[in-house]
Design a protein around this motif. Structure first.
Motif, PDB file in Angstrom:
ATOM      1  N   VAL A   1       0.834  -1.204   0.000  1.00  0.00           N
ATOM      2  CA  VAL A   1       0.000   0.000   0.000  1.00  0.00           C
ATOM      3  C   VAL A   1       0.868   1.253   0.000  1.00  0.00           C
ATOM      4  CG1 VAL A   1      -1.671   1.345   1.331  1.00  0.00           C
ATOM      5  CG2 VAL A   1      -1.979  -1.120   1.064  1.00  0.00           C
ATOM      6  N   ALA A   2       1.907   1.257   0.824  1.00  0.00           N
ATOM      7  CA  ALA A   2       2.790   2.426   0.880  1.00  0.00           C
ATOM      8  C   ALA A   2       3.469   2.667  -0.467  1.00  0.00           C
ATOM      9  CB  ALA A   2       3.832   2.236   1.977  1.00  0.00           C
ATOM     10  N   GLY A   3       3.946   1.591  -1.105  1.00  0.00           N
ATOM     11  CA  GLY A   3       4.577   1.740  -2.411  1.00  0.00           C
ATOM     12  C   GLY A   3       3.609   2.264  -3.455  1.00  0.00           C
ATOM     13  N   PHE A   4       2.374   1.758  -3.421  1.00  0.00           N
ATOM     14  CA  PHE A   4       1.366   2.209  -4.375  1.00  0.00           C
ATOM     15  C   PHE A   4       1.034   3.684  -4.174  1.00  0.00           C
ATOM     16  CE2 PHE A   4      -3.183   2.782  -5.459  1.00  0.00           C
ATOM     17  CZ  PHE A   4      -3.106   2.544  -6.822  1.00  0.00           C
ATOM     18  N   VAL A   5       0.868   4.092  -2.924  1.00  0.00           N
ATOM     19  CA  VAL A   5       0.534   5.490  -2.632  1.00  0.00           C
ATOM     20  C   VAL A   5       1.672   6.420  -3.057  1.00  0.00           C
ATOM     21  CG1 VAL A   5       0.053   7.139  -0.787  1.00  0.00           C
ATOM     22  CG2 VAL A   5      -1.060   4.904  -0.779  1.00  0.00           C
ATOM     23  N   VAL A   6       2.900   6.021  -2.745  1.00  0.00           N
ATOM     24  CA  VAL A   6       4.051   6.842  -3.154  1.00  0.00           C
ATOM     25  C   VAL A   6       4.100   6.971  -4.674  1.00  0.00           C
ATOM     26  CG1 VAL A   6       6.574   6.903  -3.253  1.00  0.00           C
ATOM     27  CG2 VAL A   6       5.427   6.376  -1.108  1.00  0.00           C
ATOM     28  N   ALA A   7       3.853   5.869  -5.379  1.00  0.00           N
ATOM     29  CA  ALA A   7       3.854   5.913  -6.845  1.00  0.00           C
ATOM     30  C   ALA A   7       2.754   6.831  -7.358  1.00  0.00           C
ATOM     31  CB  ALA A   7       3.684   4.499  -7.405  1.00  0.00           C
TER      32      ALA A   7
ATOM     33  N   ALA B   1      -5.577   7.783  -2.288  1.00  0.00           N
ATOM     34  CA  ALA B   1      -6.342   8.043  -1.070  1.00  0.00           C
ATOM     35  C   ALA B   1      -7.184   6.831  -0.687  1.00  0.00           C
ATOM     36  CB  ALA B   1      -7.236   9.265  -1.277  1.00  0.00           C
ATOM     37  N   ILE B   2      -7.803   6.183  -1.672  1.00  0.00           N
ATOM     38  CA  ILE B   2      -8.606   4.987  -1.397  1.00  0.00           C
ATOM     39  C   ILE B   2      -7.747   3.894  -0.771  1.00  0.00           C
ATOM     40  CG2 ILE B   2      -9.858   3.099  -2.507  1.00  0.00           C
ATOM     41  CD1 ILE B   2     -10.967   5.140  -4.493  1.00  0.00           C
ATOM     42  N   ALA B   3      -6.527   3.732  -1.282  1.00  0.00           N
ATOM     43  CA  ALA B   3      -5.632   2.703  -0.739  1.00  0.00           C
ATOM     44  C   ALA B   3      -5.323   2.968   0.731  1.00  0.00           C
ATOM     45  CB  ALA B   3      -4.343   2.651  -1.551  1.00  0.00           C
TER      46      ALA B   3
ATOM     47  N   PHE C   1      -7.200   4.753   2.910  1.00  0.00           N
ATOM     48  CA  PHE C   1      -8.413   4.525   3.709  1.00  0.00           C
ATOM     49  C   PHE C   1      -8.738   3.037   3.825  1.00  0.00           C
ATOM     50  CE2 PHE C   1      -9.419   9.010   2.504  1.00  0.00           C
ATOM     51  CZ  PHE C   1      -9.435   9.516   3.803  1.00  0.00           C
ATOM     52  N   ALA C   2      -8.480   2.279   2.758  1.00  0.00           N
ATOM     53  CA  ALA C   2      -8.736   0.842   2.809  1.00  0.00           C
ATOM     54  C   ALA C   2      -7.824   0.169   3.832  1.00  0.00           C
ATOM     55  CB  ALA C   2      -8.532   0.223   1.434  1.00  0.00           C
ATOM     56  N   LEU C   3      -6.550   0.579   3.858  1.00  0.00           N
ATOM     57  CA  LEU C   3      -5.627   0.005   4.839  1.00  0.00           C
ATOM     58  C   LEU C   3      -6.082   0.325   6.254  1.00  0.00           C
ATOM     59  CD1 LEU C   3      -2.990  -1.450   5.509  1.00  0.00           C
ATOM     60  CD2 LEU C   3      -1.811   0.746   5.295  1.00  0.00           C
ATOM     61  N   ILE C   4      -6.473   1.585   6.479  1.00  0.00           N
ATOM     62  CA  ILE C   4      -6.951   1.974   7.810  1.00  0.00           C
ATOM     63  C   ILE C   4      -8.186   1.168   8.191  1.00  0.00           C
ATOM     64  CG2 ILE C   4      -7.973   3.867   9.128  1.00  0.00           C
ATOM     65  CD1 ILE C   4      -6.184   5.776   7.513  1.00  0.00           C
ATOM     66  N   TYR C   5      -9.081   0.971   7.220  1.00  0.00           N
ATOM     67  CA  TYR C   5     -10.304   0.208   7.481  1.00  0.00           C
ATOM     68  C   TYR C   5      -9.978  -1.224   7.899  1.00  0.00           C
ATOM     69  CZ  TYR C   5     -14.538  -2.461   6.522  1.00  0.00           C
ATOM     70  OH  TYR C   5     -15.609  -3.309   6.621  1.00  0.00           O
ATOM     71  N   PHE C   6      -9.065  -1.864   7.176  1.00  0.00           N
ATOM     72  CA  PHE C   6      -8.728  -3.260   7.497  1.00  0.00           C
ATOM     73  C   PHE C   6      -8.001  -3.366   8.841  1.00  0.00           C
ATOM     74  CE2 PHE C   6      -9.137  -3.946   2.811  1.00  0.00           C
ATOM     75  CZ  PHE C   6     -10.196  -4.843   2.895  1.00  0.00           C
ATOM     76  N   VAL C   7      -7.153  -2.392   9.161  1.00  0.00           N
ATOM     77  CA  VAL C   7      -6.489  -2.392  10.460  1.00  0.00           C
ATOM     78  C   VAL C   7      -7.528  -2.238  11.573  1.00  0.00           C
ATOM     79  CG1 VAL C   7      -4.930  -1.087  11.971  1.00  0.00           C
ATOM     80  CG2 VAL C   7      -4.277  -1.559   9.603  1.00  0.00           C
ATOM     81  N   ARG C   8      -8.460  -1.301  11.379  1.00  0.00           N
ATOM     82  CA  ARG C   8      -9.519  -1.099  12.375  1.00  0.00           C
ATOM     83  C   ARG C   8     -10.377  -2.351  12.520  1.00  0.00           C
ATOM     84  NH1 ARG C   8     -14.831   0.866  12.367  1.00  0.00           N
ATOM     85  NH2 ARG C   8     -15.384   2.030  14.265  1.00  0.00           N
ATOM     86  N   LEU C   9     -10.695  -3.000  11.388  1.00  0.00           N
ATOM     87  CA  LEU C   9     -11.493  -4.219  11.429  1.00  0.00           C
ATOM     88  C   LEU C   9     -10.780  -5.312  12.212  1.00  0.00           C
ATOM     89  CD1 LEU C   9     -14.233  -5.136  10.192  1.00  0.00           C
ATOM     90  CD2 LEU C   9     -12.915  -6.171   8.341  1.00  0.00           C
ATOM     91  N   GLU C  10      -9.465  -5.419  11.996  1.00  0.00           N
ATOM     92  CA  GLU C  10      -8.675  -6.428  12.722  1.00  0.00           C
ATOM     93  C   GLU C  10      -8.651  -6.126  14.211  1.00  0.00           C
ATOM     94  OE1 GLU C  10      -6.118  -9.818  13.060  1.00  0.00           O
ATOM     95  OE2 GLU C  10      -7.409  -9.082  11.432  1.00  0.00           O
ATOM     96  N   LEU C  11      -8.516  -4.834  14.553  1.00  0.00           N
ATOM     97  CA  LEU C  11      -8.515  -4.456  15.963  1.00  0.00           C
ATOM     98  C   LEU C  11      -9.850  -4.790  16.628  1.00  0.00           C
ATOM     99  CD1 LEU C  11      -6.679  -1.006  15.881  1.00  0.00           C
ATOM    100  CD2 LEU C  11      -5.893  -3.090  17.032  1.00  0.00           C
TER     101      LEU C  11
END
Length: 265
Positions: free
Chosen positions: A16-22, A226-228, A230-240
């Motif tokens: 995700v970080a690589g995609f966002v940076v790109a 931006a979607i990437a 928010f999606a990462l944050i969503y999945f982290v929150r879901l896991e928590l």
């Protein structure tokens, strides 16, 4: 949040970080740059329609070639074609069909050696080179647009096929190397009605001011980045939430077991 240190989560975060940076440092800026480039080109084209042609020497000194700041301006030049040094540019299109772009060297009455883009000819039978009208013999006077050289990003060599030199870009430098002529950088693009023109390349003014598609592509890449995130944050929150739920369930089970043990005692 120690689960983020697991290999699977580390890989996900890295992707995700690589995609966002790109998206934010490469893809979107590249599209914004293409938008600015196309806007600048269209402004130059619009200006060329409002400016009468001038003799070539007024915009390009002998040997200097075509500078970017005079690209698309219209000039007049007299001389004669050199058809023996002609070449075709491959991988072009005419009316959504394969075509070739015809480049014919030209010697001016002052002795300058230039490349003239005579336009397009449709290919026949796929990649077969069709017959097309030869450049007129003898002295002619041309009105043409100044163009800077293209560059083949793959650096492919000139080939000879079907009796014609064939290039992969409209590039006077490549044609000069292939023919041994001291051709000046850049070329002249013929318009309809000029001596030797075939199917002229389309050039038209635009007064709409509407953005090109590159702007929408750039905004799309910013949105994808931006979607990437928010999606990462969503999945982290879901896991928590899942882990917290499992923790609460485990505590309740422990309490029930403890109470059951007390009852037995």
């Amino acid at each position: 949040m120690r689960f983020l240190l697991r290999p699977g989560w580390i890989a996900l975060v890295a992707v995700v970080a690589g995609f966002v940076v790109a998206c934010y440092t490469l893809l979107a800026p590249w599209q914004f740059g293409r938008e600015a480039e196309r806007e600048s080109q269209q402004r130059a084209i619009n200006a060329s329609f409002a400016t009468p042609p001038v003799p070539l020497v007024e915009l390009s000194a002998p040997g200097a070639g075509v500078a970017p700041d005079v690209a698309w301006r219209q000039v007049t030049v007299s001389g004669e074609y050199l058809p023996d040094a002609e070449a075709l540019v491959r991988l072009r299109h005419l009316d959504n069909a394969p075509a070739y772009e015809v480049l014919t060297p030209f010697r001016t009455s002052e002795g300058r050696l230039l490349v003239v883009d005579r336009g397009l000819v449709a290919a026949t039978g796929g990649a077969d080179v069709p017959g097309f009208a030869s450049a007129p013999a003898g002295p002619v006077t041309l009105t043409a647009r100044l163009r800077t050289d293209e560059t083949d990003p793959d650096g492919r060599a000139v080939i000879t096929a079907a009796g014609h030199r064939q290039l992969y870009a409209a590039d006077s430098r490549t044609l000069a190397a292939a023919t041994g002529l001291a051709l000046e950088p850049g070329y002249l693009q013929l318009s309809e009605g000029q001596p030797g023109v075939l199917a002229p390349l389309a050039v038209a003014p635009s007064a709409s001011g509407a953005p090109f598609t590159n702007l929408s592509y750039a905004l799309q890449w910013l949105t994808f980045g931006a979607i990437a995130v928010f999606a990462l944050i969503y999945f982290v929150r879901l896991e928590l939430m899942q882990r917290r739920g499992e923790g609460r369930a485990a505590k309740k089970a422990a309490v029930r077991r403890a109470l059951a043990g007390d009852d037995e005692g």
